[in-house]
Design a protein around this motif. Structure first.
Motif, mmCIF file in Angstrom:
data_model
loop_
_atom_site.group_PDB
_atom_site.id
_atom_site.type_symbol
_atom_site.label_atom_id
_atom_site.label_comp_id
_atom_site.label_asym_id
_atom_site.label_seq_id
_atom_site.Cartn_x
_atom_site.Cartn_y
_atom_site.Cartn_z
ATOM 1 N N GLU A 15 0.842 -1.195 0.000
ATOM 2 C CA GLU A 15 0.000 0.000 0.000
ATOM 3 C C GLU A 15 0.876 1.244 0.000
ATOM 4 O O GLU A 15 2.081 1.170 0.211
ATOM 5 N N ASN A 16 0.246 2.390 -0.194
ATOM 6 C CA ASN A 16 0.910 3.690 -0.088
ATOM 7 C C ASN A 16 2.199 3.810 -0.900
ATOM 8 O O ASN A 16 3.293 3.862 -0.352
ATOM 9 N N PRO A 17 2.069 3.854 -2.226
ATOM 10 C CA PRO A 17 3.278 4.011 -3.032
ATOM 11 C C PRO A 17 3.990 5.331 -2.726
ATOM 12 O O PRO A 17 3.371 6.302 -2.302
ATOM 13 N N VAL A 18 5.296 5.335 -2.923
ATOM 14 C CA VAL A 18 6.091 6.545 -2.719
ATOM 15 C C VAL A 18 6.371 7.175 -4.074
ATOM 16 O O VAL A 18 6.252 6.538 -5.114
ATOM 17 N N ILE A 19 6.735 8.439 -4.073
ATOM 18 C CA ILE A 19 7.064 9.124 -5.324
ATOM 19 C C ILE A 19 8.552 8.961 -5.589
ATOM 20 O O ILE A 19 9.384 9.325 -4.765
ATOM 21 N N GLN A 20 8.867 8.363 -6.740
ATOM 22 C CA GLN A 20 10.263 8.179 -7.136
ATOM 23 C C GLN A 20 10.722 9.366 -7.967
ATOM 24 O O GLN A 20 9.967 9.915 -8.769
ATOM 25 N N ASP A 21 11.975 9.724 -7.788
ATOM 26 C CA ASP A 21 12.576 10.779 -8.599
ATOM 27 C C ASP A 21 13.174 10.177 -9.861
ATOM 28 O O ASP A 21 13.566 9.015 -9.891
ATOM 29 N N ASN A 22 13.290 11.022 -10.897
ATOM 30 C CA ASN A 22 13.988 10.585 -12.097
ATOM 31 C C ASN A 22 15.485 10.828 -11.914
ATOM 32 O O ASN A 22 15.937 11.228 -10.842
ATOM 33 N N ALA A 23 16.271 10.626 -12.947
ATOM 34 C CA ALA A 23 17.733 10.775 -12.870
ATOM 35 C C ALA A 23 18.157 12.208 -12.546
ATOM 36 O O ALA A 23 19.283 12.439 -12.115
ATOM 37 N N TYR A 24 17.255 13.165 -12.735
ATOM 38 C CA TYR A 24 17.570 14.573 -12.485
ATOM 39 C C TYR A 24 17.050 15.058 -11.128
ATOM 40 O O TYR A 24 17.100 16.251 -10.833
ATOM 41 N N GLY A 25 16.525 14.130 -10.313
ATOM 42 C CA GLY A 25 16.048 14.488 -8.986
ATOM 43 C C GLY A 25 14.657 15.084 -8.960
ATOM 44 O O GLY A 25 14.223 15.615 -7.945
ATOM 45 N N ARG A 26 13.940 14.995 -10.077
ATOM 46 C CA ARG A 26 12.571 15.522 -10.141
ATOM 47 C C ARG A 26 11.559 14.400 -9.910
ATOM 48 O O ARG A 26 11.773 13.273 -10.359
ATOM 49 N N PRO A 27 10.459 14.709 -9.243
ATOM 50 C CA PRO A 27 9.427 13.673 -9.035
ATOM 51 C C PRO A 27 8.995 13.100 -10.382
ATOM 52 O O PRO A 27 8.752 13.831 -11.341
ATOM 53 N N TYR A 28 8.925 11.773 -10.440
ATOM 54 C CA TYR A 28 8.682 11.120 -11.725
ATOM 55 C C TYR A 28 7.441 10.230 -11.719
ATOM 56 O O TYR A 28 6.603 10.325 -12.600
ATOM 57 N N ARG A 29 7.351 9.330 -10.725
ATOM 58 C CA ARG A 29 6.229 8.390 -10.720
ATOM 59 C C ARG A 29 6.015 7.840 -9.316
ATOM 60 O O ARG A 29 6.856 7.945 -8.450
#
Length: 92
Positions: free
Chosen positions: A50-64
């Motif tokens: 449950e409760n997925p976390v927000i992953q960053d992309n290679a540039y440190g920006r929220p991605y998914r």
């Protein structure tokens, strides 16, 4: 049902730990899925159900959004079983 008995004095081998792959478990009161067993440690890799976390992309920006991961070592030092395993249960 408890997965690992804290009074078990056997060394946990990879074959024994491998039986837990793809098991739904409760760890510290939260639902997880055992997605891997790492030989380094050894460790169980738990994926949050449950409760997925927000992953960053290679540039440190929220991605998914993605499931959170917990690495749970079997031993805290050679021969001493991790006391957190006492809170790991099969999810019936």
């Amino acid at each position: 049902t408890r997965i690992l008995n804290m009074t078990d004095t056997d060394r946990f081998n990879m074959e024994k730990l491998g039986q837990f792959l793809n098991c739904k478990v409760q760890f510290m009161g939260r639902p997880y899925l055992v997605v891997d067993v790492l030989t380094d440690g050894p460790q169980l890799v738990l994926e949050e159900a449950e409760n997925p976390v927000i992953q960053d992309n290679a540039y440190g920006r929220p991605y998914r959004r993605a499931p959170g991961i917990v690495l749970l070592p079997i031993y805290i030092k050679p021969g001493m079983i991790n006391p957190d395993l006492d809170t790991l249960f099969f999810d019936n």
